[in-house]
Design an enzyme around this catalytic site. Structure first.
Site, PDB file in Angstrom:
ATOM      1  N   GLU A  52     -19.965   4.327   6.516  1.00 43.80           N
ATOM      2  CA  GLU A  52     -19.694   5.342   6.115  1.00 43.80           C
ATOM      3  C   GLU A  52     -18.154   5.407   6.385  1.00 43.80           C
ATOM      4  O   GLU A  52     -18.304   4.344   7.207  1.00 43.80           O
ATOM      5  CB  GLU A  52     -20.345   5.629   7.060  1.00 43.80           C
ATOM      6  N   TYR A  69     -11.969   0.035   0.330  1.00 41.19           N
ATOM      7  CA  TYR A  69     -12.770  -0.055  -0.623  1.00 41.19           C
ATOM      8  C   TYR A  69     -13.028   0.289  -2.042  1.00 41.19           C
ATOM      9  O   TYR A  69     -13.212  -0.294  -2.336  1.00 41.19           O
ATOM     10  CB  TYR A  69     -13.596   0.474   0.358  1.00 41.19           C
TER      11      TYR A  69
HETATM   12  C1  LIG Z   1      -8.923  -0.560   7.354  1.00 43.62           C
HETATM   13  C2  LIG Z   1      -8.600  -2.151   7.957  1.00 43.62           C
HETATM   14  C3  LIG Z   1      -9.515  -2.795   8.262  1.00 43.62           C
HETATM   15  C4  LIG Z   1      -7.457  -2.416   6.689  1.00 43.62           C
HETATM   16  O1  LIG Z   1      -7.183  -3.964   7.204  1.00 43.62           O
HETATM   17  P1  LIG Z   1      -5.631  -3.929   6.579  1.00 43.62           P
HETATM   18  O2  LIG Z   1      -6.234  -5.595   6.797  1.00 43.62           O
HETATM   19  O3  LIG Z   1      -4.654  -3.953   7.240  1.00 43.62           O
HETATM   20  O4  LIG Z   1      -6.026  -4.154   5.156  1.00 43.62           O
HETATM   21  P2  LIG Z   1      -4.763  -5.761   3.890  1.00 43.62           P
HETATM   22  O5  LIG Z   1      -3.989  -5.829   4.124  1.00 43.62           O
HETATM   23  O6  LIG Z   1      -6.689  -5.785   3.874  1.00 43.62           O
HETATM   24  O7  LIG Z   1      -5.156  -4.364   2.844  1.00 43.62           O
HETATM   25  C5  LIG Z   1      -5.596  -3.679   1.749  1.00 43.62           C
HETATM   26  C6  LIG Z   1      -5.578  -2.366   1.049  1.00 43.62           C
HETATM   27  O8  LIG Z   1      -6.762  -1.211   1.852  1.00 43.62           O
HETATM   28  C7  LIG Z   1      -4.972  -0.655   1.959  1.00 43.62           C
HETATM   29  N1  LIG Z   1      -4.332  -0.445   3.358  1.00 43.62           N
HETATM   30  C8  LIG Z   1      -4.229  -0.962   3.794  1.00 43.62           C
HETATM   31  N2  LIG Z   1      -3.442  -0.768   4.941  1.00 43.62           N
HETATM   32  C9  LIG Z   1      -3.560   0.554   4.220  1.00 43.62           C
HETATM   33  C10 LIG Z   1      -1.795   1.667   5.363  1.00 43.62           C
HETATM   34  N3  LIG Z   1      -1.938   1.207   6.191  1.00 43.62           N
HETATM   35  N4  LIG Z   1      -1.864   2.254   4.691  1.00 43.62           N
HETATM   36  C11 LIG Z   1      -2.333   2.505   3.041  1.00 43.62           C
HETATM   37  N5  LIG Z   1      -3.260   1.893   2.340  1.00 43.62           N
HETATM   38  C12 LIG Z   1      -3.765   0.691   3.248  1.00 43.62           C
HETATM   39  C13 LIG Z   1      -4.038  -0.987   1.292  1.00 43.62           C
HETATM   40  O9  LIG Z   1      -5.235   0.113  -0.127  1.00 43.62           O
HETATM   41  C14 LIG Z   1      -4.176  -2.067   1.131  1.00 43.62           C
HETATM   42  O10 LIG Z   1      -4.119  -2.722   0.162  1.00 43.62           O
HETATM   43  P3  LIG Z   1      -2.182  -3.024  -0.874  1.00 43.62           P
HETATM   44  O11 LIG Z   1      -1.715  -4.158   0.226  1.00 43.62           O
HETATM   45  O12 LIG Z   1      -2.622  -4.274  -1.519  1.00 43.62           O
HETATM   46  O13 LIG Z   1      -2.082  -2.004  -0.426  1.00 43.62           O
HETATM   47  C15 LIG Z   1      -7.332  -1.932   8.813  1.00 43.62           C
HETATM   48  O14 LIG Z   1      -6.449  -0.824   8.827  1.00 43.62           O
HETATM   49  C16 LIG Z   1      -8.070  -1.599  10.095  1.00 43.62           C
HETATM   50  O15 LIG Z   1      -8.866  -2.341  11.030  1.00 43.62           O
HETATM   51  N6  LIG Z   1      -8.189   0.184  10.330  1.00 43.62           N
HETATM   52  C17 LIG Z   1      -9.343   0.129  12.248  1.00 43.62           C
HETATM   53  C18 LIG Z   1      -9.972   0.432  12.090  1.00 43.62           C
HETATM   54  C19 LIG Z   1     -10.926   1.259   9.929  1.00 43.62           C
HETATM   55  O16 LIG Z   1     -10.410   1.919  10.360  1.00 43.62           O
HETATM   56  N7  LIG Z   1     -11.499   0.401   9.736  1.00 43.62           N
HETATM   57  C20 LIG Z   1     -12.641   0.546   9.167  1.00 43.62           C
HETATM   58  C21 LIG Z   1     -13.649   1.625   9.570  1.00 43.62           C
HETATM   59  S1  LIG Z   1     -14.700   2.291   7.928  1.00 43.62           S
END
Ligand SMILES: CC(C)(COP(=O)(O)OP(=O)(O)OC[C@H]1O[C@@H](n2cnc3c(N)ncnc32)[C@H](O)[C@@H]1OP(=O)(O)O)[C@@H](O)C(=O)NCCC(=O)NCCS
Length: 156
Positions: A105, A117
């Site tokens: 979710e 995702y």
């Molecule tokens: C969501 C989360 C896990 C992504 O982790 P991350 O290490 O920053 O992600 P990645 O660097 O591997 O990025 C993968 C993709 O996610 C998306 N993404 C990540 N951060 C983003 C941002 N700030 N804005 C837009 N897209 C984003 C992009 O599609 C990205 O691919 P790209 O860099 O090739 O464009 C992180 O932002 C997080 O921990 N957020 C807080 C907790 C959360 O929301 N968890 C998910 C609950 S369902």
């Protein structure tokens, strides 16, 4: 930078919870994590070379379904590909347990997580209205799923 998974331990929970609180407006409590470990959920922390926690994930295995319960990267380490590496790890785990689907979710407003995702082929399955607390009342959850039987069909 090193990004090594290891099983989350009770002694990690204070550090995990500090990241959880910094990264989320509505964080899990430390007890939520402790309850998850007690319930036998699978949880990993991902650490640098000095065993400092950068990220973590918690999943539940329900027969042949993996439920992704939490996934988080420390705010100062985001957007460096670690989220993708965590999902790779979860998908490897799901395959190792012969799971057919990963479900999760996500908040309707959490577009960056949804983008992550979607990169992996997760599809929207349904909406759970008002599932999450929010600043002005409640917020919908989008239920997303990754069909692993399809993935293995394409990779063979
Ligand atoms: C969501 C989360 C896990 C992504 O982790 P991350 O290490 O920053 O992600 P990645 O660097 O591997 O990025 C993968 C993709 O996610 C998306 N993404 C990540 N951060 C983003 C941002 N700030 N804005 C837009 N897209 C984003 C992009 O599609 C990205 O691919 P790209 O860099 O090739 O464009 C992180 O932002 C997080 O921990 N957020 C807080 C907790 C959360 O929301 N968890 C998910 C609950 S369902």
């Amino acid at each position: 930078m090193m990004f090594l998974p290891r099983v989350m331990l009770a002694e990690d929970l204070a550090n995990v919870h500090a990241i959880e609180s910094a990264a989320n407006q509505f964080p899990w409590s430390q007890k939520n994590f402790a309850d998850s470990l007690d319930a036998g959920h699978y949880a990993w922390v991902f650490c640098d070379a000095f065993d400092v926690i950068i990220a973590y994930t918690v999943v539940q295995l329900v027969v042949d379904e993996v439920h992704l319960l939490n996934l988080c990267v420390s705010p100062d380490m985001q957007r460096q590909g670690y989220g993708r590496r965590i999902l790779d790890h979860v998908i490897d785990f799901a395959h190792s347990r012969a799971a057919v689907i990963i479900v999760l979710e996500v908040r309707e407003s959490n577009h960056r997580a949804q983008a992550l995702y979607e990169q992996f082929g997760f599809n929207e399955m349904s909406v759970r209205p008002g599932y999450y607390p929010a600043e002005n009342g409640r917020e919908d959850a989008i239920l997303m799923g990754l069909d692993l039987s399809m993935l293995s069909m394409f990779s063979t």
